[in-house]
Motif scaffolding. Sequence first.
Motif, PDB file in Angstrom:
ATOM      1  N   VAL A 149       0.657  -1.268   0.036  1.00 21.45           N
ATOM      2  CA  VAL A 149       0.019   0.063  -0.162  1.00 21.45           C
ATOM      3  C   VAL A 149       1.010   1.344   0.003  1.00 21.45           C
ATOM      4  CG1 VAL A 149      -1.881  -1.010   1.208  1.00 21.45           C
ATOM      5  CG2 VAL A 149      -0.252   0.188   2.490  1.00 21.45           C
ATOM      6  N   PHE A 150       2.225   1.048  -0.041  1.00 21.85           N
ATOM      7  CA  PHE A 150       3.316   2.277  -0.145  1.00 21.85           C
ATOM      8  C   PHE A 150       4.177   1.636  -1.034  1.00 21.85           C
ATOM      9  CE2 PHE A 150       1.913   2.731   4.824  1.00 21.85           C
ATOM     10  CZ  PHE A 150       1.521   3.982   4.550  1.00 21.85           C
ATOM     11  N   SER A 153       5.102   0.451  -7.541  1.00 19.45           N
ATOM     12  CA  SER A 153       5.434   0.967  -8.862  1.00 19.45           C
ATOM     13  C   SER A 153       4.195   0.565  -9.620  1.00 19.45           C
ATOM     14  CB  SER A 153       6.625   0.980  -9.339  1.00 19.45           C
ATOM     15  OG  SER A 153       6.927  -0.489  -9.801  1.00 19.45           O
ATOM     16  N   THR A 154       4.128   0.830 -11.205  1.00 19.14           N
ATOM     17  CA  THR A 154       3.578   0.095 -12.112  1.00 19.14           C
ATOM     18  C   THR A 154       4.014  -1.227 -12.476  1.00 19.14           C
ATOM     19  OG1 THR A 154       4.633   1.228 -13.775  1.00 19.14           O
ATOM     20  CG2 THR A 154       2.623   2.222 -12.930  1.00 19.14           C
ATOM     21  N   ASP A 296      -1.283   8.529   3.337  1.00 19.71           N
ATOM     22  CA  ASP A 296      -0.896   8.570   2.058  1.00 19.71           C
ATOM     23  C   ASP A 296      -0.837   7.365   1.377  1.00 19.71           C
ATOM     24  OD1 ASP A 296      -0.402  11.158   1.879  1.00 19.71           O
ATOM     25  OD2 ASP A 296       1.663  10.899   2.700  1.00 19.71           O
ATOM     26  N   ALA A 297      -1.516   6.289   2.066  1.00 21.36           N
ATOM     27  CA  ALA A 297      -1.595   4.866   1.643  1.00 21.36           C
ATOM     28  C   ALA A 297      -2.195   4.653   0.239  1.00 21.36           C
ATOM     29  CB  ALA A 297      -1.973   3.870   2.905  1.00 21.36           C
ATOM     30  N   LYS A 298      -1.881   3.714  -0.554  1.00 20.43           N
ATOM     31  CA  LYS A 298      -2.533   3.742  -1.921  1.00 20.43           C
ATOM     32  C   LYS A 298      -2.867   2.168  -2.085  1.00 20.43           C
ATOM     33  CE  LYS A 298      -0.632   7.494  -4.347  1.00 20.43           C
ATOM     34  NZ  LYS A 298      -0.226   8.072  -3.195  1.00 20.43           N
ATOM     35  N   PRO A 299      -4.201   1.835  -1.489  1.00 18.85           N
ATOM     36  CA  PRO A 299      -4.416   0.218  -1.505  1.00 18.85           C
ATOM     37  C   PRO A 299      -4.748  -0.021  -2.855  1.00 18.85           C
ATOM     38  CG  PRO A 299      -6.272   1.552  -0.798  1.00 18.85           C
ATOM     39  CD  PRO A 299      -5.072   2.458  -0.799  1.00 18.85           C
ATOM     40  N   LEU A 300      -4.569  -1.601  -3.084  1.00 19.90           N
ATOM     41  CA  LEU A 300      -5.073  -2.012  -4.490  1.00 19.90           C
ATOM     42  C   LEU A 300      -6.554  -2.457  -4.253  1.00 19.90           C
ATOM     43  CD1 LEU A 300      -1.487  -4.121  -4.699  1.00 19.90           C
ATOM     44  CD2 LEU A 300      -2.464  -2.077  -6.136  1.00 19.90           C
ATOM     45  N   GLU A 301      -6.770  -3.262  -5.197  1.00 17.27           N
ATOM     46  CA  GLU A 301      -8.406  -3.822  -5.271  1.00 17.27           C
ATOM     47  C   GLU A 301      -8.636  -4.642  -3.975  1.00 17.27           C
ATOM     48  OE1 GLU A 301      -9.269  -5.935  -8.514  1.00 17.27           O
ATOM     49  OE2 GLU A 301     -11.365  -6.272  -7.925  1.00 17.27           O
ATOM     50  N   THR A 304      -7.288  -2.947   0.668  1.00 16.27           N
ATOM     51  CA  THR A 304      -7.671  -1.973   1.675  1.00 16.27           C
ATOM     52  C   THR A 304      -7.664  -2.133   3.028  1.00 16.27           C
ATOM     53  OG1 THR A 304      -9.146  -1.317  -0.180  1.00 16.27           O
ATOM     54  CG2 THR A 304      -9.632  -0.134   1.802  1.00 16.27           C
TER      55      THR A 304
END
Length: 350
Positions: A149-150, A153-154, A296-301, A304
């Motif tokens: 979640v941190f 990269s793509t 600033d966490a960016k979860p995926l599908e 969460t």
Amino acid sequence: MHPFQYQRAESIAQAVATVAKTPTATFIAGGTSHVDLMKEHVHQPSLLVDVSALPLKQITAFEGGLRIGAGVSNTAAAYYPTIQQQYAAVSEALLAGASVQIRNMASMAGNPLQRTRCPYFRDPTQACNKREPGSGCAAIGGYNHVHAVFGASTACVATHPSDLAVALAALDARVQTTGPRGPRTIAFPELHRLPGDTPHLDTVLTHGELITSIDLPAFTGRSHYLKVRERASYAYALVSCAVALEMDGPTIRRARLALGGVAHKPWRLPAIEAMLVGQQPTEKLFRTAAQAAFADAKPLEHNTYKIPMGRNLLERALLETSGLRPLHGPAGTAFAASVGGVAGEMAVPR
Ligand SMILES: Cc1cc2nc3c(=O)[nH]c(=O)nc-3n(C[C@H](O)[C@H](O)[C@H](O)COP(=O)(O)OP(=O)(O)OC[C@H]3O[C@@H](n4cnc5c(N)ncnc54)[C@H](O)[C@@H]3O)c2cc1C
């Protein structure tokens, strides 16, 4: 298994020279991680250089801190009195990892150098930029519940699996190495890399560079490691955290926080550490800090859940480290406390 040659190193210099001159050679210590990857056809080295007989098994006092030889077993380090008493997070992290048998074989260098547990990396039929650069990432559109979640990269969303590494990052450990270009020191938080577009490179180590020791600097505060996992033992962290607090009377003089299971490397939280310095520990402060840690966490599908889980875990670790809440449950694990206890794990004396 792919055919390979095996050689037992007789000296550090010989181990380094032998691996350095053969691009497809690699070191092996306890073998608990590396042999699995060979059996699963993920790694196919032509030569294994066994470093387990090298004189790297001492733990010694060093500049007010502790120098732990790269070949010290995870068990020996976990129960070493100075580590239990002065660096509790390290002992707790080690005891929260793997099983007794694996910890008896596993080494202090091999543990932080183990590779990701991303299931797509471990399945050669799946696309994985970490295993095969340029092949793609099946995890991004796949079942990514254990992923980052941190800092992803793509090209890669894998997480780093070592519990020990999280504690070492929070305690500002240093890694001593000897490589083809001589010795060097690496600050532990700099050892592992973020994936960027080269996720096949996990660390900043060069080919043939041998870790000789892990140094823990002098530390007079309290530290603590907590881990949430899917089973009571024998399972990797979904989320974990290490907290190290140094106090000036009732005030936090220095705070260091690292999260595990959330990124490609142990995830330090410098802004949250700064938020705590100069403050007196309170439940409100720690709740605010833990909330901010995941802002600033960016979860995926499918992951969460790591955000509330991580916030709660970090808040609890801060409360327990500061003494605002008593330590609860077996060493290093939050799982036991939340589901009613686990047999067979020992609490770490404090
Ligand atoms: C079922 C299972 C459950 C597990 N659960 C956990 C867990 O919950 N938490 C956790 O943290 N770990 C867990 N582990 C992983 C285990 O802790 C690691 O396999 C172990 O720590 C690796 O240490 P090793 O000495 O056997 O390394 P090896 O397998 O020998 O080597 C691992 C890597 O380190 C490199 N290496 C080894 N020594 C050096 C050196 N001195 N210098 C440079 N490179 C070196 C090798 O080349 C290799 O790339 C689990 C493993 C298994 C099999």
